[in-house]
Design an enzyme around this catalytic site. Structure first.
Site, PDB file in Angstrom:
ATOM      1  N   LYS A   1      -0.799 -31.245   2.374  1.00  0.00           N
ATOM      2  CA  LYS A   1      -1.349 -31.976   1.217  1.00  0.00           C
ATOM      3  C   LYS A   1      -1.446 -31.031   0.009  1.00  0.00           C
ATOM      4  O   LYS A   1      -1.160 -31.428  -1.125  1.00  0.00           O
ATOM      5  CB  LYS A   1      -2.729 -32.567   1.540  1.00  0.00           C
ATOM      6  CG  LYS A   1      -2.719 -33.724   2.528  1.00  0.00           C
ATOM      7  CD  LYS A   1      -1.957 -34.962   2.053  1.00  0.00           C
ATOM      8  CE  LYS A   1      -2.639 -35.717   0.935  1.00  0.00           C
ATOM      9  NZ  LYS A   1      -1.966 -37.010   0.655  1.00  0.00           N
TER      10      LYS A   1
ATOM     11  N   THR B   1      -6.715 -34.910  -0.878  1.00  0.00           N
ATOM     12  CA  THR B   1      -7.907 -34.716  -0.064  1.00  0.00           C
ATOM     13  C   THR B   1      -8.711 -33.496  -0.500  1.00  0.00           C
ATOM     14  O   THR B   1      -8.146 -32.545  -1.057  1.00  0.00           O
ATOM     15  CB  THR B   1      -7.486 -34.544   1.416  1.00  0.00           C
ATOM     16  OG1 THR B   1      -8.604 -34.138   2.182  1.00  0.00           O
ATOM     17  CG2 THR B   1      -6.395 -33.495   1.576  1.00  0.00           C
ATOM     18  N   ASP B   2      -9.995 -33.512  -0.178  1.00  0.00           N
ATOM     19  CA  ASP B   2     -10.826 -32.334  -0.452  1.00  0.00           C
ATOM     20  C   ASP B   2     -10.456 -31.161   0.463  1.00  0.00           C
ATOM     21  O   ASP B   2     -10.819 -30.017   0.197  1.00  0.00           O
ATOM     22  CB  ASP B   2     -12.321 -32.674  -0.296  1.00  0.00           C
ATOM     23  CG  ASP B   2     -12.715 -33.148   1.096  1.00  0.00           C
ATOM     24  OD1 ASP B   2     -11.820 -33.364   1.947  1.00  0.00           O
ATOM     25  OD2 ASP B   2     -13.935 -33.311   1.355  1.00  0.00           O
ATOM     26  N   GLU B   3      -9.714 -31.451   1.564  1.00  0.00           N
ATOM     27  CA  GLU B   3      -9.417 -30.391   2.535  1.00  0.00           C
ATOM     28  C   GLU B   3      -8.524 -29.294   1.959  1.00  0.00           C
ATOM     29  O   GLU B   3      -8.432 -28.212   2.538  1.00  0.00           O
ATOM     30  CB  GLU B   3      -8.761 -30.983   3.787  1.00  0.00           C
ATOM     31  CG  GLU B   3      -9.661 -31.953   4.500  1.00  0.00           C
ATOM     32  CD  GLU B   3      -9.261 -32.227   5.949  1.00  0.00           C
ATOM     33  OE1 GLU B   3      -8.403 -31.514   6.488  1.00  0.00           O
ATOM     34  OE2 GLU B   3      -9.826 -33.157   6.529  1.00  0.00           O
TER      35      GLU B   3
ATOM     36  N   TYR C   1      -2.177 -30.075   8.264  1.00  0.00           N
ATOM     37  CA  TYR C   1      -2.378 -31.255   7.408  1.00  0.00           C
ATOM     38  C   TYR C   1      -2.772 -30.838   5.996  1.00  0.00           C
ATOM     39  O   TYR C   1      -2.131 -31.231   5.004  1.00  0.00           O
ATOM     40  CB  TYR C   1      -3.456 -32.180   8.006  1.00  0.00           C
ATOM     41  CG  TYR C   1      -3.987 -33.196   7.013  1.00  0.00           C
ATOM     42  CD1 TYR C   1      -3.178 -34.205   6.510  1.00  0.00           C
ATOM     43  CD2 TYR C   1      -5.314 -33.125   6.552  1.00  0.00           C
ATOM     44  CE1 TYR C   1      -3.659 -35.131   5.585  1.00  0.00           C
ATOM     45  CE2 TYR C   1      -5.804 -34.044   5.625  1.00  0.00           C
ATOM     46  CZ  TYR C   1      -4.972 -35.046   5.139  1.00  0.00           C
ATOM     47  OH  TYR C   1      -5.448 -35.945   4.219  1.00  0.00           O
TER      48      TYR C   1
END
Ligand code: NAD
Ligand code: DAU
Length: 352
Positions: free
Chosen positions: A162, A133-135, A158
């Site tokens: 990741k 993810t970009d997060e 989260y």
């Protein structure tokens, strides 16, 4: 010649089901094994149209169970791994962070170990593709976009889980030579998304004239990508991506939450024959998400330049299609919003 055997983890989830469908229909010469635990987010109804395909097999199982994973890899002798299984909802990671460590970190390490074990250092033609993810890059201010060179600065449990899984994938590539690729994508939208995420949740609430809980002031920005375009990017990276590389994927499509919500209200007023502005009355500003990242925006120029990928669908068209899908597939929506969903919803939105 033996058929190429690919394992897709999390194939019964939102993005995984789009990827599984694409691979099963497009690559008849591959055997696609979908491994999924069927958590609240996994749903075999997402795959009804391919469940009887001769090149498709579903296996129910947990990536956290290392013995099971090791045995599955030994039995099936996978040539490729496309790893999407994860706990994926930021709000849930705030109430249950450890679950995210088990599935996202330990689960990923179990898969890496099993791949390394069966490939026995002979990595020719093999690939471990990790969907991220970009997060992991954290939050942007008013300016800029995430490139592949941005440092990792995750804020939620989260995104921390990741980020950790991404590090393990790179560590297995660097230390053991496991041929790995990672992609980091922005917010996806489209059919089969579990309705606790913003877009399907709000479509469903508008449909039922329920309050629309906007976190904080609604000024947060997300970069939205049509899920089928993400699946196309995954196909391209799996087949043409360079081992050891990272690719950012994004929609070049930034929206402030409040603007997106107003747009959905407007479209739904028309589709549901309501008076103009009626659904906007449902907007309710609620306590902000803890550690809520302000803005995500992905610079996807590397995948465009190197692999020729770009989003195919304009957002205005994609959001209409998405709304139509949820309105047409009322049964799917009603099924997934019964039972445990109600309990989750009450806990999430009645706490202060
Ligand atoms: P999702 O929550 O809809 O689906 C996750 C799937 O993984 C479900 O089918 C679930 O049953 C399965 N799963 C969960 N724990 C498991 C376990 N222990 N063992 C086996 N299966 C398990 O998620 P999604 O939105 O489709 O996201 C898929 C992947 O893409 C995730 O890795 C996520 O981090 C990443 N991603 C998502 C987005 C997005 O906008 N949704 C954007 C970028 C990256
Ligand atoms: O950026 C990619 C990520 O996008 C993925 O890695 C995640 O798996 C995916 O869930 C998504 O994370 P977000 O937290 O951005 O998605 P979500 O749909 O939960 O929220 C989108 C925005 O809407 C965010 O700013 C929070 C806000 N929001 C969300 C909900 C559920 C609200 O204002 N109210 C809500 O009820």
């Amino acid at each position: 010649m033996r058929m190429k055997t690919i394992i897709i983890t999390g194939g019964a989830g939102f993005i995984g089901s789009h990827v599984a469908r694409l691979f099963v229909n497009k690559y008849r010469e591959y055997k696609i094994v979908n491994l999924d635990k069927l958590t609240y987010a996994g749903n075999l109804a997402n795959l009804k149209d391919i469940e009887n395909s001769p090149n498709y097999e579903f296996v129910k199982g947990d990536i956290v169970d290392s013995n099971f994973i090791q045995k599955l890899f030994e039995d099936k002798q996978f040539d490729g791994v496309i790893h999407l299984a994860a706990e994926s909802h930021v709000d849930r990671s705030i109430s249950q962070p450890a679950e995210f460590v088990f599935t996202n970190v330990i689960g990923t390490v179990n898969l890496l170990n099993a791949a390394k074990h069966i490939w026995k250092d002979n990595y020719s033609g093999k690939i471990f593709y990790h969907i991220s993810t970009d997060e992991v890059y954290g939050s942007l201010g008013e300016e800029g976009m995430f490139t592949e060179e941005n440092r990792y600065e995750p804020h939620s449990p989260y995104s921390a889980s990741k980020a950790s899984s991404d590090h393990f994938v790179r560590a297995f590539n660097d230390t053991f030579g496991v041929p790995a690729i990672i992609s980091n994508c922005s917010n996806n939208y489209g059919s089969y998304q579990f309705p606790e995420k913003l877009i399907p949740l709000f479509i469903n609430n508008i449909r039922h004239k329920k309050p629309l809980p906007v976190y904080g002031t609604g000024e947060n920005v997300r970069d939205w990508l049509w899920v089928a375009d993400h699946a196309r990017a995954i196909d391209l990276i799996f087949h043409k991506g360079k081992i050891g590389e990272t690719y950012n994927i994004g929609g070049f499509n930034q929206w402030k939450n409040i603007d997106l919500i107003r747009l959905m209200c407007k479209i739904l007023d028309k589709k549901l024959n309501r008076s103009e502005g009626e659904s906007e009355q449902l907007i309710t500003f609620v306590k902000d998400r803890s550690g809520h990242d302000l803005r995500y925006a992905v610079d996807a120029s590397k995948i465009k330049r190197e692999l020729g990928w770009e989003p195919s669908l304009k957002f205005e068209e994609g959001i209409e299609k998405t709304i139509d899908w949820y309105l047409t597939n009322e049964d799917w929506l009603n099924n997934v919003t019964s039972g445990d969903y109600q309990k989750y919803y009450e806990e999430q939105y009645t706490k202060n």
